[in-house]
Write a protein that holds these residues in place. Structure first.
Motif, PDB file in Angstrom:
ATOM      1  N   PHE A 151       0.450  -1.410   0.106  1.00 45.31           N
ATOM      2  CA  PHE A 151       0.263  -0.123  -0.055  1.00 45.31           C
ATOM      3  C   PHE A 151       0.916   1.313  -0.032  1.00 45.31           C
ATOM      4  O   PHE A 151       1.083   1.928   0.811  1.00 45.31           O
ATOM      5  N   THR A 152       0.561   2.106  -0.861  1.00 43.43           N
ATOM      6  CA  THR A 152       1.752   3.288  -0.943  1.00 43.43           C
ATOM      7  C   THR A 152       0.681   4.351  -1.309  1.00 43.43           C
ATOM      8  O   THR A 152      -0.187   4.491  -1.818  1.00 43.43           O
ATOM      9  N   PRO A 153       0.739   5.495  -0.491  1.00 44.72           N
ATOM     10  CA  PRO A 153       0.905   7.062  -0.161  1.00 44.72           C
ATOM     11  C   PRO A 153       1.041   8.401  -1.919  1.00 44.72           C
ATOM     12  O   PRO A 153       1.519   7.289  -3.018  1.00 44.72           O
ATOM     13  N   TRP A 154       0.870   9.059  -1.981  1.00 44.87           N
ATOM     14  CA  TRP A 154       0.583  10.052  -2.936  1.00 44.87           C
ATOM     15  C   TRP A 154       1.477  10.534  -3.042  1.00 44.87           C
ATOM     16  O   TRP A 154       1.543  11.499  -3.752  1.00 44.87           O
ATOM     17  N   ASN A 155       2.760  10.964  -1.914  1.00 46.07           N
ATOM     18  CA  ASN A 155       3.838  12.214  -2.088  1.00 46.07           C
ATOM     19  C   ASN A 155       5.013  11.943  -3.223  1.00 46.07           C
ATOM     20  O   ASN A 155       5.125  12.425  -4.058  1.00 46.07           O
ATOM     21  N   LYS A 178      -1.384  -1.752  -3.870  1.00 43.84           N
ATOM     22  CA  LYS A 178      -2.722  -0.296  -4.338  1.00 43.84           C
ATOM     23  C   LYS A 178      -1.987   0.876  -3.544  1.00 43.84           C
ATOM     24  O   LYS A 178      -1.605   1.147  -2.846  1.00 43.84           O
ATOM     25  N   ALA A 180      -2.075   5.183  -4.246  1.00 44.32           N
ATOM     26  CA  ALA A 180      -3.114   5.758  -3.699  1.00 44.32           C
ATOM     27  C   ALA A 180      -3.841   6.403  -5.169  1.00 44.32           C
ATOM     28  O   ALA A 180      -3.663   6.160  -6.322  1.00 44.32           O
ATOM     29  N   PRO A 211      -9.322   2.565   0.834  1.00 43.10           N
ATOM     30  CA  PRO A 211      -8.297   2.083   0.696  1.00 43.10           C
ATOM     31  C   PRO A 211      -8.697   0.730   1.878  1.00 43.10           C
ATOM     32  O   PRO A 211      -7.927  -0.512   1.963  1.00 43.10           O
ATOM     33  N   GLY A 231       2.992   5.678   4.878  1.00 39.70           N
ATOM     34  CA  GLY A 231       1.924   6.027   4.568  1.00 39.70           C
ATOM     35  C   GLY A 231       1.984   6.822   6.588  1.00 39.70           C
ATOM     36  O   GLY A 231       3.175   7.212   7.130  1.00 39.70           O
ATOM     37  N   VAL A 235      -2.717   4.792  10.077  1.00 40.11           N
ATOM     38  CA  VAL A 235      -3.146   3.688   9.566  1.00 40.11           C
ATOM     39  C   VAL A 235      -1.871   2.340   9.718  1.00 40.11           C
ATOM     40  O   VAL A 235      -1.896   1.725   9.182  1.00 40.11           O
ATOM     41  N   HIS A 238      -3.021   0.412  11.947  1.00 40.79           N
ATOM     42  CA  HIS A 238      -3.934  -0.208  11.842  1.00 40.79           C
ATOM     43  C   HIS A 238      -4.225  -1.553  11.266  1.00 40.79           C
ATOM     44  O   HIS A 238      -4.322  -2.638  11.248  1.00 40.79           O
ATOM     45  N   GLY A 255       4.906   7.594   9.542  1.00 39.51           N
ATOM     46  CA  GLY A 255       5.499   9.352  10.014  1.00 39.51           C
ATOM     47  C   GLY A 255       6.828   9.649   9.989  1.00 39.51           C
ATOM     48  O   GLY A 255       7.211   9.193  10.827  1.00 39.51           O
ATOM     49  N   CYS A 287       8.517  12.691   4.221  1.00 39.87           N
ATOM     50  CA  CYS A 287       8.345  11.882   5.886  1.00 39.87           C
ATOM     51  C   CYS A 287       9.272  12.498   6.078  1.00 39.87           C
ATOM     52  O   CYS A 287       9.778  12.486   7.062  1.00 39.87           O
ATOM     53  N   ARG A 333      -6.882  18.319   1.475  1.00 38.48           N
ATOM     54  CA  ARG A 333      -6.766  18.183   2.464  1.00 38.48           C
ATOM     55  C   ARG A 333      -5.112  18.705   3.593  1.00 38.48           C
ATOM     56  O   ARG A 333      -5.082  18.880   3.923  1.00 38.48           O
ATOM     57  N   ARG A 334      -4.553  18.831   2.573  1.00 37.32           N
ATOM     58  CA  ARG A 334      -3.113  19.813   2.895  1.00 37.32           C
ATOM     59  C   ARG A 334      -3.589  21.033   2.698  1.00 37.32           C
ATOM     60  O   ARG A 334      -2.914  21.348   4.104  1.00 37.32           O
ATOM     61  N   GLU A 384       2.830  15.970  12.257  1.00 34.24           N
ATOM     62  CA  GLU A 384       3.866  16.240  11.513  1.00 34.24           C
ATOM     63  C   GLU A 384       3.385  16.561  10.306  1.00 34.24           C
ATOM     64  O   GLU A 384       2.157  16.478  10.138  1.00 34.24           O
TER      65      GLU A 384
END
Ligand code: NAD
Length: 479
Positions: A151-155, A178, A180, A211, A231, A235, A238, A255, A287, A333-334, A384
């Protein structure tokens, strides 16, 4: 490249590209313009089952393929990515916002990552341990862990998936990833390069959707033997709990809240230049970005002046414009997060030295921001920021500043600037972080370990440690 069209994002399951075709879709936005650039298909339960079946079915043959042949595919995919770096960079810029120079470099760096792991594939060494029983051979073998879920993020939409795919495929694992939903195109370009390079169908599967639903379903499946996540810490915790249900191996890249310690004997101009580059690259959505600047009282004003000179020269704009040096934030969101963190800090007594506000009302542009003398009670000193915000405090005492640097539960990266070699060693020993830059701002490379400690996670994604994350150790005593 005037004829550029953002490629239609698809699912990639069992070696087949699957478009919307009756599936639900999620809009993909350009963060510089707010324009909808594509509709992303959402994987159905049947799609996920098909991906699980493909990863399971292809695992025996993929692990049995010689490491040399797996390496050849990764090298070919790396070469294709290098050829396509400008195009892949453009895909990333349009969906993520970072400036084209950064996104093209990210695509080329992903090629380097594939090459590194291609070579590491051939070094998945075990060992033979001398036995106290005559005639007994004690073998330690390394084997791929099995099908994995990533699972990978968008940055960093290209390099973060590249690290996971490169290491897992090199080790002989099959993969369901999966990426982002905000930035599907970049990882799909990795998949396309691997497909074009001859990766057997079904070894890699790329899915998108909600997700939480996808991770819950995949992690619970007995097919999946390892989870690799990048991420937020929340998360990550979790997903770690879900993985614990099946006692599954995990790598967690979470983070950070990097401290930067600048001592009075440091080369201030050099420190300011390096840290400004690292802070505002990718609009601060990194990060390992330097965040809490602890400045020795004697050089405090000098550092801020040098830092601000560089910051005031940044040109914020659409990442496709060659004049831009900082793009928009990746999602709205940012913007909300920046506003809340900055107003909270100012209300608690911080000085707003530069920036502090949104730019315009289209796209997610935010001014590079410097907050000074920020009290620890401000949220930004503890959470963060993941945006273009640098916060400063003064110090005079070494033990006190080290305690401050180590105060948070994060332990990803840290930076320090001093001309004193003995002090450098002390800082390297006492700062609690997985990665430390001393008089240096670059901490990433395919050949070096990348990972955190404390609540920043566990496991390492680069260096020789990277491959090991996808291997299990088996002991065989042979009489
Ligand atoms: P978020 O925490 O909801 O999402 C972070 C990433 O995790 C996203 O890519 C998202 O798709 C994924 N995700 C979220 N819930 C998931 C789940 N249940 N299962 C699987 N994947 C899941 O929040 P966000 O708004 O996207 O980002 C907010 C914060 O996340 C940032 O402020 C930053 O602290 C952190 N973050 C860290 C990194 C990193 O490189 N370590 C990258 C992106 C975001």
């Amino acid at each position: 490249m005037t004829d550029f069209t953002y490629p239609e994002p698809k699912l990639f399951i069992g070696g087949v590209w699957k478009g919307a075709e009756g599936r639900e879709t999620i809009p993909v936005l350009n963060p510089a313009t707010d324009a909808v650039i594509a509709q992303l298909p959402v994987a159905t339960r049947a799609d996920l089952d098909e991906a699980l079946d493909a990863a399971n079915r292809t695992f025996p043959a993929w692990r049995a393929m010689s490491a040399f042949d797996r390496a050849a595919i990764l090298h070919r995919a790396g070469a294709l990515l290098r050829e396509r770096a400008r195009y892949v960079g453009r895909v990333s810029t349009v969906e993520q916002g970072k400036v084209l120079a950064e996104s093209s470099a990210e695509a080329a760096a992903s090629a380097d990552i594939f090459d590194w792991f291609a070579e590491e594939a051939r070094r998945a060494y075990g060992r033979i341990v001398p036995s106290k029983f005559p005639g007994v051979r004690q073998n330690v073998l390394k084997e791929p862990v099995g099908p994995i879920a990533a699972f990978t993020p968008w940055n960093f939409p290209t390099t973060i998936p590249a690290r996971k795919l490169g290491a897992a495929l090199a080790a002989g694992c099959t993969v369901i990833i999966k990426p982002a939903e905000e930035t599907p195109g970049s990882c799909l370009e990795l998949a396309r390069a691997l497909d074009d390079a001859g990766l057997p169908k079904g070894v890699l599967n790329v899915v998108f959707g909600v997700p939480a639903q996808i991770s819950e379903y995949l992690i619970a499946s007995p097919v999946i033997k390892k989870i690799s996540f990048t991420g937020s810490t929340a998360v990550g915790k979790h997903l770690s709990k879900l993985a614990a249900e099946g006692m599954k191996k995990t790598t967690m890249e979470l983070g950070g809240h990097a401290p930067v310690l600048v001592f009075e004997d440091a080369d201030i101009d050099k420190a300011a230049a390096m840290m400004a580059r690292s802070k505002f690259r990718n609009a601060g959505q990194i990060c390992i970005a330097p965040t809490r600047f602890y400045l020795h009282d004697r050089i405090h004003d000098r550092f801020i002046a040098a830092f601000e000179r560089i910051v005031s020269g940044l040109k914020v704009g659409d990442g496709l414009d060659p004049a831009s040096t900082m793009g928009p934030l990746a999602n709205d969101r940012r913007l909300d997060a920046m506003g809340a963190l900055i107003s909270d800090a100012v209300a608690k007594g911080a000085g707003l030295h530069a920036g502090g506000a949104r730019i315009g009302n289209a796209g997610n542009f935010w001014q590079p921001t410097i907050l000074t003398d920020v009290p620890n009670s401000a949220t930004v000193m503890n959470t963060e920021p993941f945006g273009p915000v640098a916060v400063t405090q003064r110090f005079t005492d070494l033990d006190a500043v080290i305690a401050e640097a180590n105060r948070l539960p994060y332990g990803l990266s840290a930076y320090a600037f001093t001309a004193n070699a003995a002090l450098s060693n002390t800082l390297a020993d006492r700062i609690e972080a997985g990665m430390i830059g001393i008089n240096h701002g670059v901490l990433t490379g395919p050949e070096t370990p990348f990972g955190g400690i404390k609540e920043s996670g566990h496991g390492s994604e680069g260096g020789i440690e990277g491959l090991d994350g996808f291997l299990i150790t088996k002991y065989v005593a042979q009489g």
